[in-house]
Design an enzyme around this catalytic site. Structure first.
Site, PDB file in Angstrom:
ATOM      1  N   ARG A 143      -0.162  12.457   0.125  1.00  0.00           N
ATOM      2  CA  ARG A 143      -1.242  13.431   0.015  1.00  0.00           C
ATOM      3  C   ARG A 143      -0.768  14.808   0.482  1.00  0.00           C
ATOM      4  O   ARG A 143       0.167  14.929   1.273  1.00  0.00           O
ATOM      5  CB  ARG A 143      -2.450  12.983   0.841  1.00  0.00           C
ATOM      6  CG  ARG A 143      -2.126  12.664   2.277  1.00  0.00           C
ATOM      7  CD  ARG A 143      -3.290  11.969   2.995  1.00  0.00           C
ATOM      8  NE  ARG A 143      -2.935  11.694   4.380  1.00  0.00           N
ATOM      9  CZ  ARG A 143      -2.374  10.566   4.807  1.00  0.00           C
ATOM     10  NH1 ARG A 143      -2.124   9.583   3.966  1.00  0.00           N
ATOM     11  NH2 ARG A 143      -2.059  10.423   6.077  1.00  0.00           N
ATOM     12  N   ASN A 190       0.449   5.733  -0.107  1.00  0.00           N
ATOM     13  CA  ASN A 190      -0.426   6.900  -0.161  1.00  0.00           C
ATOM     14  C   ASN A 190       0.416   8.136   0.108  1.00  0.00           C
ATOM     15  O   ASN A 190       1.151   8.178   1.095  1.00  0.00           O
ATOM     16  CB  ASN A 190      -1.539   6.775   0.894  1.00  0.00           C
ATOM     17  CG  ASN A 190      -2.347   8.058   1.049  1.00  0.00           C
ATOM     18  OD1 ASN A 190      -2.365   8.679   2.103  1.00  0.00           O
ATOM     19  ND2 ASN A 190      -3.000   8.478  -0.017  1.00  0.00           N
ATOM     20  N   HIS A 217       0.849  -1.190   0.000  1.00  0.00           N
ATOM     21  CA  HIS A 217       0.000   0.000   0.000  1.00  0.00           C
ATOM     22  C   HIS A 217       0.884   1.240   0.000  1.00  0.00           C
ATOM     23  O   HIS A 217       1.922   1.252   0.659  1.00  0.00           O
ATOM     24  CB  HIS A 217      -0.874  -0.008   1.261  1.00  0.00           C
ATOM     25  CG  HIS A 217      -1.456   1.329   1.619  1.00  0.00           C
ATOM     26  ND1 HIS A 217      -1.032   2.050   2.715  1.00  0.00           N
ATOM     27  CD2 HIS A 217      -2.419   2.062   1.027  1.00  0.00           C
ATOM     28  CE1 HIS A 217      -1.726   3.176   2.780  1.00  0.00           C
ATOM     29  NE2 HIS A 217      -2.571   3.218   1.774  1.00  0.00           N
ATOM     30  N   ARG A 239     -16.152   8.791  -3.344  1.00  0.00           N
ATOM     31  CA  ARG A 239     -16.539   7.838  -4.385  1.00  0.00           C
ATOM     32  C   ARG A 239     -16.281   6.423  -3.857  1.00  0.00           C
ATOM     33  O   ARG A 239     -15.139   5.953  -3.812  1.00  0.00           O
ATOM     34  CB  ARG A 239     -15.733   8.109  -5.658  1.00  0.00           C
ATOM     35  CG  ARG A 239     -16.189   7.252  -6.830  1.00  0.00           C
ATOM     36  CD  ARG A 239     -15.477   7.630  -8.127  1.00  0.00           C
ATOM     37  NE  ARG A 239     -15.993   6.860  -9.232  1.00  0.00           N
ATOM     38  CZ  ARG A 239     -15.435   5.728  -9.677  1.00  0.00           C
ATOM     39  NH1 ARG A 239     -14.354   5.243  -9.112  1.00  0.00           N
ATOM     40  NH2 ARG A 239     -15.980   5.078 -10.695  1.00  0.00           N
ATOM     41  N   THR A 240     -17.354   5.734  -3.462  1.00  0.00           N
ATOM     42  CA  THR A 240     -17.247   4.445  -2.778  1.00  0.00           C
ATOM     43  C   THR A 240     -16.392   3.441  -3.539  1.00  0.00           C
ATOM     44  O   THR A 240     -15.522   2.788  -2.961  1.00  0.00           O
ATOM     45  CB  THR A 240     -18.661   3.866  -2.532  1.00  0.00           C
ATOM     46  OG1 THR A 240     -19.344   4.750  -1.648  1.00  0.00           O
ATOM     47  CG2 THR A 240     -18.599   2.490  -1.909  1.00  0.00           C
ATOM     48  N   GLU A 241     -16.616   3.317  -4.847  1.00  0.00           N
ATOM     49  CA  GLU A 241     -15.867   2.309  -5.604  1.00  0.00           C
ATOM     50  C   GLU A 241     -14.364   2.588  -5.578  1.00  0.00           C
ATOM     51  O   GLU A 241     -13.561   1.659  -5.551  1.00  0.00           O
ATOM     52  CB  GLU A 241     -16.375   2.217  -7.045  1.00  0.00           C
ATOM     53  CG  GLU A 241     -17.765   1.590  -7.172  1.00  0.00           C
ATOM     54  CD  GLU A 241     -17.824   0.115  -6.762  1.00  0.00           C
ATOM     55  OE1 GLU A 241     -16.798  -0.576  -6.843  1.00  0.00           O
ATOM     56  OE2 GLU A 241     -18.903  -0.332  -6.342  1.00  0.00           O
ATOM     57  N   ASN A 276     -19.426  10.919   1.723  1.00  0.00           N
ATOM     58  CA  ASN A 276     -19.855  10.787   0.337  1.00  0.00           C
ATOM     59  C   ASN A 276     -18.712  10.816  -0.660  1.00  0.00           C
ATOM     60  O   ASN A 276     -18.843  11.388  -1.735  1.00  0.00           O
ATOM     61  CB  ASN A 276     -20.858  11.888  -0.020  1.00  0.00           C
ATOM     62  CG  ASN A 276     -22.189  11.634   0.642  1.00  0.00           C
ATOM     63  OD1 ASN A 276     -22.659  10.500   0.622  1.00  0.00           O
ATOM     64  ND2 ASN A 276     -22.771  12.652   1.239  1.00  0.00           N
TER      65      ASN A 276
END
EC number: 1.3.3.3
Lengths: 317, 317
Positions: free
Chosen positions: B100, B98, B96, B271-273, B269
């Site tokens: 940001r 990330n 993984h 983007r779930t996918e 809210n």
């Protein structure tokens, strides 16, 4: 509660016919313990977990005290039975049940419910499940079913998917026979609105509520077993199995992201293996999956993953 | 950040050789959007997801304002790249990454990291991953690696299992070039202790930190690709595959129960996918699993799921 676990595991063993429950008894160092029973690789159930627990202690965790300050300074006692059944055949729905009782000094309440999570859309199954639970509720109070059915739709909801977990059933908590029936967190939801219209029912005592809990617990087998019996022989293929494994992902998402019992248990050093017994034995995730238009899978999304008035469904509507 | 996504997806496509990334671009109604890239059923990767997003708006969500009140009344801008790679061969670890960046009026910071989750215990893989990240850190500040390595062990920890998610790597947040390096929630942990001993490093400006982020981003491929190259040809059987699917359950548990980015995204809210692209394509849960004593699986639990000083590991220790 213990008796309910016994009755249900006996009936499920007979129904499955291919495997048996294995029991782990465990003790909680701070007081109490439980019995976790798991049946695996059965003829019908890929995994069936039925837990009983009974715990006590001299002081409540701060998270509960914050909600119920009257319980401060008292010992507590909590007991409950819960189950999750994951059938192998995708035409047989997954089901969950939980009944629990809590007391601390002057404060006591009952909570619980049962809800059905189908993979394929059979309206008569959803209707049978709801009608059976409604009958059990109606024997005790005519407003139990309509309030607790709405509360169930509200509770078993995946916000990030805008889907209910399944077709619902009953859900309630903090029932002490006083005040309004809905005691959930959403004062503007359908359940709160309906409950406010009903107002405060006549007060009911401990025995009344205990008898309601017993009645709904006993309604579980007649609500679920006939559905298993009419679906478990249906032939299915890879498409149905893959869809079932995919939809099981929603069960995991709900239990780990939203379910208060699961999160509370994990955060307070509950017995992890018993808490996570609810998770399905095999699960798929698929980026960007969409059901094919006009397929049974699409019908599940369009109708069965939104609240419906299942107890009034009729075959020729 | 976009460039990092491009570099990494190009290199992974070449490495995999059996499938390609498909891209979904999406827009956020309130401002900004992203590109989600997924490779599925590759020769090496069962699923590889690499996301880029860049969002802005006129006011921050209350949950961030509570943490950073100085940002009140300002617009915000946030961008990041993240990836999770799920290889098919159980001897190849999951990884993984990330990175940001966030700014709102006078406030800005960088965050991110990379961590490795092996299924089978190869100490040289863990050591290579850590040593490569350490070199990239050391070019910018000698205390980055020791603080951010400890922070990573603290962050990627499953309390309910008493296990780290894997062998860790780097994790950091709220880096604005001022004050102590550790800015996490646990003032008594190893990371805080070490960081307090270090004290406040000389202040660093935006360019210094940007250059550190670029350096650690660029270190990802040399940290991970050699591990894939030496493991992906190893033969494996059902035992290894079943253990991998079982351990993937921990990845799901971590991401849904503990990961702040996932939970924050689902609650706001996002983007779930794209958020749930991190979940593995196929996962098992098994009640009461215990590794066989003296097996490779037991070695994973005993050594690789606890914090270790991997950057100082040597083959003949």
């Amino acid at each position: 509660m213990k008796q309910l676990q016994d009755e249900i595991t006996q009936a499920l063993t007979k129904l499955d016919g291919g495997s048996e429950f294995h029991e782990d008894s465990w003790e909680r160092p701070e007081g109490g313990g439980g019995r976790s029973r798991v049946l695996r690789d059965g003829a019908i159930f890929e995994q069936a977990g039925v837990n009983f627990s009974e715990v006590w202690g001299s002081h409540l965790p701060p998270s509960i005290l914050a909600q119920r300050p009257e319980a401060e300074g008292h010992g507590f006692y909590a007991t409950g039975t819960s189950l999750v059944l994951h059938p192998r055949n995708p035409y047989v729905p997954t089901v969950h049940l939980n009944y629990r009782y809590f007391e601390a000094g002057p404060v006591w309440w009952f909570g619980g419910g049962a809800d059905l999570t189908p993979y394929y859309p059979f309206a008569e199954d959803a209707a049978h499940f709801h009608q059976t639970l409604k009958l059990a509720c109606d024997e005790h109070h005519p407003e139990y079913y309509p309030v607790f059915k709405r509360w169930c739709d509200e509770y078993f909801y995946l916000k990030h998917r805008d889907e209910t977990r399944g077709v619902g059933g009953l859900f309630f908590d903090y029932q002490d026979g006083q005040g309004v029936l809905y005691r959930g967190p959403n004062p503007k939801g359908e359940a709160a609105n309906y409950s406010n219209q009903v107002g405060e029912p006549a007060s009911r005592d401990w025995e009344d509520l205990f008898s309601f809990i017993q009645g709904s617990g006993k309604a579980f087998l007649p609500a679920y077993v006939p559905i298993v019996e009419r679906r478990h022989g249906m032939e299915y293929g890879d498409r149905q199995r893959n869809f079932q494994l995919y939809r099981r992902g929603r069960y995991v998402e709900f239990n780990l992201v939203y379910d208060r019992g699961t999160i509370f248990g994990l955060q307070t050093n509950g017995r992890t293996e018993s808490i996570l017994m609810s998770l399905p034995p095999l699960v798929r995730w698929e980026y960007g999956y969409q059901p094919e238009p006009n397929s049974p899978e699409a019908e599940l999304y369009d109708t069965f993953l939104k609240p419906q008035d299942w107890s009034n469904w009729t075959a020729n509507q």
